[in-house]
Motif scaffolding. Sequence first.
Motif, mmCIF file in Angstrom:
data_model
loop_
_atom_site.group_PDB
_atom_site.id
_atom_site.type_symbol
_atom_site.label_atom_id
_atom_site.label_comp_id
_atom_site.label_asym_id
_atom_site.label_seq_id
_atom_site.Cartn_x
_atom_site.Cartn_y
_atom_site.Cartn_z
ATOM 1 N N LEU A 16 0.828 -1.214 0.000
ATOM 2 C CA LEU A 16 0.000 0.000 0.000
ATOM 3 C C LEU A 16 0.861 1.262 0.000
ATOM 4 C CD1 LEU A 16 -2.945 -0.937 2.392
ATOM 5 C CD2 LEU A 16 -3.024 -0.582 -0.066
ATOM 6 N N VAL A 17 1.924 1.271 0.772
ATOM 7 C CA VAL A 17 2.822 2.426 0.803
ATOM 8 C C VAL A 17 3.469 2.622 -0.566
ATOM 9 C CG1 VAL A 17 5.012 3.264 1.757
ATOM 10 C CG2 VAL A 17 3.258 2.364 3.279
ATOM 11 N N ALA A 18 3.896 1.537 -1.219
ATOM 12 C CA ALA A 18 4.508 1.633 -2.541
ATOM 13 C C ALA A 18 3.517 2.180 -3.564
ATOM 14 C CB ALA A 18 5.029 0.266 -2.977
ATOM 15 N N VAL A 19 2.263 1.746 -3.502
ATOM 16 C CA VAL A 19 1.248 2.230 -4.433
ATOM 17 C C VAL A 19 0.988 3.719 -4.220
ATOM 18 C CG1 VAL A 19 -1.218 2.076 -5.012
ATOM 19 C CG2 VAL A 19 0.147 -0.004 -4.803
ATOM 20 N N VAL A 20 0.912 4.152 -2.970
ATOM 21 C CA VAL A 20 0.684 5.567 -2.673
ATOM 22 C C VAL A 20 1.858 6.414 -3.158
ATOM 23 C CG1 VAL A 20 0.491 7.238 -0.779
ATOM 24 C CG2 VAL A 20 -0.900 5.169 -0.756
ATOM 25 N N VAL A 21 3.081 5.972 -2.943
ATOM 26 C CA VAL A 21 4.259 6.713 -3.392
ATOM 27 C C VAL A 21 4.284 6.784 -4.920
ATOM 28 C CG1 VAL A 21 6.788 6.632 -3.538
ATOM 29 C CG2 VAL A 21 5.652 6.294 -1.345
ATOM 30 N N ALA A 22 3.988 5.676 -5.601
ATOM 31 C CA ALA A 22 3.971 5.669 -7.064
ATOM 32 C C ALA A 22 2.898 6.610 -7.598
ATOM 33 C CB ALA A 22 3.740 4.248 -7.578
ATOM 34 N N ALA A 23 1.725 6.622 -6.999
ATOM 35 C CA ALA A 23 0.644 7.519 -7.437
ATOM 36 C C ALA A 23 1.044 8.977 -7.226
ATOM 37 C CB ALA A 23 -0.646 7.199 -6.693
ATOM 38 N N ALA A 24 1.656 9.288 -6.086
ATOM 39 C CA ALA A 24 2.069 10.667 -5.803
ATOM 40 C C ALA A 24 3.128 11.134 -6.801
ATOM 41 C CB ALA A 24 2.606 10.769 -4.374
ATOM 42 N N LEU A 25 4.090 10.286 -7.123
ATOM 43 C CA LEU A 25 5.122 10.650 -8.089
ATOM 44 C C LEU A 25 4.532 10.832 -9.490
ATOM 45 C CD1 LEU A 25 8.063 8.344 -6.963
ATOM 46 C CD2 LEU A 25 7.880 10.832 -6.701
ATOM 47 N N THR A 26 3.561 10.018 -9.859
ATOM 48 C CA THR A 26 2.905 10.146 -11.162
ATOM 49 C C THR A 26 2.160 11.464 -11.269
ATOM 50 O OG1 THR A 26 2.680 7.750 -11.326
ATOM 51 C CG2 THR A 26 1.249 9.079 -12.737
ATOM 52 N N VAL A 27 1.405 11.807 -10.239
ATOM 53 C CA VAL A 27 0.653 13.065 -10.242
ATOM 54 C C VAL A 27 1.611 14.254 -10.305
ATOM 55 C CG1 VAL A 27 -0.824 14.543 -8.824
ATOM 56 C CG2 VAL A 27 -1.387 12.135 -9.117
ATOM 57 N N LEU A 28 2.692 14.212 -9.563
ATOM 58 C CA LEU A 28 3.677 15.286 -9.568
ATOM 59 C C LEU A 28 4.294 15.448 -10.962
ATOM 60 C CD1 LEU A 28 5.247 17.381 -7.894
ATOM 61 C CD2 LEU A 28 6.933 15.600 -7.467
ATOM 62 N N ALA A 29 4.651 14.344 -11.603
ATOM 63 C CA ALA A 29 5.244 14.411 -12.944
ATOM 64 C C ALA A 29 4.250 14.961 -13.954
ATOM 65 C CB ALA A 29 5.715 13.029 -13.371
ATOM 66 N N LEU A 30 3.000 14.569 -13.862
ATOM 67 C CA LEU A 30 1.988 15.062 -14.791
ATOM 68 C C LEU A 30 1.751 16.558 -14.612
ATOM 69 C CD1 LEU A 30 -0.607 12.157 -14.813
ATOM 70 C CD2 LEU A 30 0.975 12.809 -16.626
ATOM 71 N N GLN A 31 1.750 17.040 -13.390
ATOM 72 C CA GLN A 31 1.533 18.463 -13.142
ATOM 73 C C GLN A 31 2.650 19.305 -13.727
ATOM 74 O OE1 GLN A 31 1.053 18.828 -8.905
ATOM 75 N NE2 GLN A 31 -1.172 18.668 -9.032
ATOM 76 N N GLN A 32 3.863 18.812 -13.707
ATOM 77 C CA GLN A 32 4.992 19.569 -14.231
ATOM 78 C C GLN A 32 4.989 19.608 -15.760
ATOM 79 O OE1 GLN A 32 8.400 17.733 -12.465
ATOM 80 N NE2 GLN A 32 8.155 18.815 -10.529
ATOM 81 N N ASN A 33 4.350 18.654 -16.412
ATOM 82 C CA ASN A 33 4.350 18.587 -17.866
ATOM 83 C C ASN A 33 3.105 19.169 -18.508
ATOM 84 O OD1 ASN A 33 6.867 17.386 -18.067
ATOM 85 N ND2 ASN A 33 6.034 15.362 -17.725
ATOM 86 N N ILE A 34 2.169 19.637 -17.738
ATOM 87 C CA ILE A 34 0.945 20.211 -18.291
ATOM 88 C C ILE A 34 1.246 21.609 -18.824
ATOM 89 C CG2 ILE A 34 -1.330 21.136 -17.702
ATOM 90 C CD1 ILE A 34 -1.658 18.857 -15.750
ATOM 91 N N THR A 35 0.778 21.883 -20.038
ATOM 92 C CA THR A 35 0.907 23.225 -20.593
ATOM 93 C C THR A 35 -0.494 23.743 -20.894
ATOM 94 O OG1 THR A 35 1.227 22.276 -22.788
ATOM 95 C CG2 THR A 35 3.207 22.908 -21.601
#
Length: 153
Positions: A16-35
Motif C-alpha cells: 500500500l505504501v509503494a502504491v501511494v508513493v507511485a501515485a504521488a510521483l505520477t501526479v507530480l510528474a503530470l503536473q509539471q508537464n501540463i501546458t
Amino acid sequence: MNPTRKRRLVVISLILVAVVVAAALTVLALQQNITYLYTPVEVQAGKVPADARFRLGGMVKAGSIQRAGDSLKTGFVVTDGDAELDVEYTGILPDLFREKQSVVTTGRMDGKRFVATEVLAKHDENYVPRDVAEAMAKAHKKHEVSESKPAAQ
C-alpha cells in the motif's frame, strides 16, 4: 496475533505504501508537464504564473512577420482581437504559418515578449481540441470585425 498474520499485515502495508508513493510521483510528474492554453489578453492580465511554460493561442497579426536574414529567427505578433503579444521563434516554421492564420505556440515569457519553442499552425478543425478551436473561433470573429470597421476620417 500469530506470526503468519503479522507477516501478511507487513507485506500488505508495504504494498500500500509503494502504491501511494507511485501515485504521488505520477501526479507530480503530470503536473509539471501540463501546458495550459492562454490568449494574449489572459497573459497581459497576469493569469500566467511567472516563468511558467504555457501555450499561447491566437492569430498572426497582418504585417507583423519579421524574418532575420542571417538566421532562422522570426518575430511576429499574436493577437486575439483584444490584445497583442510579441512572439520570437527560432526554427523552421510550419508550411501553413502565415498572416491572419491561427497559431498555437509553446514557450515562456521573457519580459514582455513570448519566446516560443514550438509553433503550430492551424491545420483542420478535425484535429484541434475543442477549447483551442473555441479560442481560435473567438479570435477570428474579433479580428474580422476589427478589420471590417471603416477607418475614421
